[in-house]
Design an enzyme around this catalytic site. Sequence first.
Site, PDB file in Angstrom:
ATOM      1  CG  ASP A   1     -47.158 -80.829 -50.934  1.00  0.00           C
ATOM      2  OD1 ASP A   1     -45.975 -81.209 -50.894  1.00  0.00           O
ATOM      3  OD2 ASP A   1     -48.075 -81.540 -51.383  1.00  0.00           O
TER       4      ASP A   1
ATOM      5  CG  ASP B   1     -29.330 -48.529 -84.727  1.00  0.00           C
ATOM      6  OD1 ASP B   1     -28.145 -48.142 -84.757  1.00  0.00           O
ATOM      7  OD2 ASP B   1     -29.752 -49.367 -83.908  1.00  0.00           O
TER       8      ASP B   1
ATOM      9  N   GLY C   1     -27.084 -51.498 -83.659  1.00  0.00           N
ATOM     10  CA  GLY C   1     -26.535 -51.457 -85.003  1.00  0.00           C
ATOM     11  C   GLY C   1     -25.307 -50.579 -85.159  1.00  0.00           C
TER      12      GLY C   1
HETATM   13  S1  SF4 Z   1     -41.676 -84.922 -50.028  1.00  0.00           S
HETATM   14 FE1  SF4 Z   1     -42.655 -84.111 -51.865  1.00  0.00          FE
HETATM   15  S2  SF4 Z   1     -44.810 -84.519 -51.562  1.00  0.00           S
HETATM   16 FE2  SF4 Z   1     -43.836 -84.712 -49.580  1.00  0.00          FE
HETATM   17  S3  SF4 Z   1     -44.019 -82.730 -48.641  1.00  0.00           S
HETATM   18 FE3  SF4 Z   1     -42.069 -82.766 -49.649  1.00  0.00          FE
HETATM   19  S4  SF4 Z   1     -42.522 -81.908 -51.664  1.00  0.00           S
HETATM   20 FE4  SF4 Z   1     -44.469 -82.491 -50.797  1.00  0.00          FE
END
Ligand code: SF4
Lengths: 525, 418
Positions: free
Chosen positions: A36, A286, A421
């Site tokens: 993430d 125009d 135009g």
């Molecule tokens: S699988 Fe999905 S939830 Fe897991 S780290 Fe990767 S992006 Fe994030």
Amino acid sequence: MELTLWTYEGPPHIGAMRIATSMKKLHYVLHAPQGDTYADLLFTMIERRGSRPPVTYTTFQARDLGGDTAELVKGHIKEAVDRFKPETLLVGESCTAELIQDQPGSLAKGMGFDIPIVSLELPAYSKKENWGGSETFYQIVRTLLKDQSNESKHTWQEEKRRPRVNLLGPTLLGFRCRDDVLEIQKLLGQYGIDVNVVAPLGASPADIMRIPNADVNVCLYPEIAESTCIWLERNLNIPFTTTVPLGVGATQDFLKELHEVLEMEIPQSVNESNNSKLTWYSNSVDSNYLTGKRVFIFGDGTHALAAARIATEELGFKVVGLGTYSREMARKVRPAAKALGLEALITNDYLEVEDAIKETSPELVLGTQMERHSAKRLGIPCAVISTPMHVQDVPARYSPQMGWEGANVIFDDWVHPLMMGLEEHLIGMFKHDFEFVDGHQSHLGHLGGKGTENINQGVKTTISNDSTNTSNNPIWTHEGERELSKIPFFVRGKVRRNTENYARQAGCREINEETLYDAKAHYKA
Amino acid sequence: MSGATLLKESGPKEVFCGLTSIVWLHRRMPDAFFLVVGSRTCAHLIQSAAGVMIFAEPRFGTAILEERDLAGLADAHDELNRVVKNLLARRPEIKTLFLVGSCPSEVIKIDLSRVAENLNIELKGQVTVLNYSGSGIETTFTQGEDGALKALIPLMPKSDQKKLLLVGTLANAVEDRLISIFKRLGIDNVESFPPRQSTELPSIGPETKVLLTQPYLTDTARELKNKGAEIIEAPFPLGVTGSTLWIQAAANSFGIDKSIVDSILNPLISRAKQALAPHVEKLSGKKLFLLPESQLEIPLARFLSNECGMEIVEIGTPYLNRDLMKAEIDLLPPECRIVEGQHVEKQLDRVRDSSPDLVVCGMGLANPLEAEGISTKWSIEMVFSPIHGIDQASDLAELFSRPLRRHDILKPKTLTSN
Ligand code: SF4
Ligand code: SF4
């Protein structure tokens, strides 16, 4: 379960990151797996920010799950507070952490820090990015201001000072927010109105504490700020404006509304002069070619709504499609579409949007980066008016969307993808000239040169691929193709499509020279 | 092993999860589709990692779990079935469908192998459905490829033919080039895995000799071994030396005469060294810090120190497979420090303390370091660029010399960081 190939919005914790990263002296501990952390690049690459978002991810792994993830969370919280010494701490979780239910917010609150802690609950399986942003901003404001009372509040008239307003809603990864804020600040300055706090963009927790010093809140981006404005009105008696100053008319209305709420005389100049070139450019001879140009509009709610108004009232376009991916804004977009005789397209599926574009075959698409790609496939010019953000939407030059200068920028941005135009006339007159043979291109960068072939190819492939009942497709005769090849290449894709549509409707199996002219007559009629 | 110091670190990480490898795998096997079973975060991740770069309809997507899927697992399986069937109806050209597990699907224990099994029965060979995990709680970045390849191995037919199998995704042009070199050496039967069509899997057996092209294929290598194949021990084909040793190792195991090998490789080597020279001039003596991301860090450091004269401050790697990496580590200068795992903040502190000339890092960290005046190179470029082989050594070096050249060209005074 929902199948997506592309999405317009990220998960709600991305919205929270947008707030945290927009603000100062605040840190966000996000309980989340290592992957993430990709979210950082949204800020450092798309926005080209020179610093990392103020986010500590717990990056837990599968092997941590058997053990005490709560201890892990606490360790990260402590480390983050020690290292970054924030004035306010946000604590929340991403989709995976939500499932393991560690409740990091309550853990943080039990750790005895002497700073405000905002615990975020952002349901990742039912909500999305803008909602997450809005909720986070609201929770921060509420947490910091909940003990303030409004009993001794005086008006600007009583205090004999200039009126003060807050500008609420601009964030990083919002569409041109940074420039919009500057433009609105400048505009308000001209009317003798001061800006008290801008938030979340650039605000620290201490700035949030100063929000009650303003007379009015300006809700610049309702997606982010509306719920906060409502709360501030209910609890601290601060009224807010609802007109978003996008476009000339809306900017005028915004100034009127703001003056009304402030109980202030509107200087005559507001009605007489507007300081945008859009009005004159749109009136210039125009621009005649813009009359009734068919546009398709899709984006976040605020920008789509504004685009519809500008398109119809200020540029003389005909809106043939209007929609948003934001379900929270559907309530406002539906009646706006209805007023234009349309049904609003509320969807999160970009393929559905692409189909709708195909269906309405507009001459211009005003959309997001995804519609830009769809439009490119379909050979239709496109201007981007809304998030999701792309590095291209963070231009180096000053290019607001709001206020007078914003209207100028919008005029240029929307009109440039089209032919101008005078050009359109000349091309009509000279279309048989050798200069206009295929591949030759003057200065129309966006449609010219190598790209043109791709566009045409793109159109062909789309046509051959898109239809499930291929047998139903009319066939071009040699003569038909020859006549088609005489049409300037930049409109050829459209003519090809229109003619095929016409032929299908009319039940022609073949398209010859005559069918082409029949179709032309049909669409002109 | 040489004297390199091996350390472990734990703490907050900053690396992509294994889902990211879909971004190159889907291009390698255009008849395959990668369906992530995950959350909006997963969808957003691959979208952001792939950028909006892909103009055609992508060959990957996400089945996003919603509130009600979490409630009952049986439903989630049904829902996934439905989504897969919709997808296959829409995209009849798909031959192999990978169901890719994510953190959420693993935490709520969706049994993707069972879903795959059922679908395979139902679809009767029309499409092959496979599954692997790309989750961030199990895998980092390039490990996703390891998982995808491992999932394909059970489908590989048996063979007793003597052959060389190149394992790991390479750029097509590089792969063609390497195969033609092996042919010149007299190794005619060369195949690659993953293949360019997901349905044209190479066969495997006791006479298969495997040459890994990428260092992150731990599980794949193990499974291939279980199938009877022999893994040739060699450094990885990055740089002149690495590539030469890699080719030589294959030639050795095919019993090819050293003089033949030398006569074919020597001209390539001297040409490559020539091409490398201007980059060596730029890179030599410069300090390099590698943050962990792709598992390519050790071979890269080995090339950049041994052949380009760079001074290595630290080699971060998300995971260290000592067996596969043995030949590499042996070649490293003895004073090297390898840090497995990460504490991103402490690592960045070390970066600042050592003021390196160049940092190899993930995409999220690059601009903040640039803003501090430190030149960077994205790790992810290494998995996208054609960098393998003797002929590519100078291109590989150029990836590192360019940021330094740029740094010199731009007048510092005209730049202000924010
Ligand atoms: S699988 Fe999905 S939830 Fe897991 S780290 Fe990767 S992006 Fe994030
Ligand atoms: S190819 Fe161009 S338009 Fe597409 S994502 Fe990359 S930079 Fe943006």
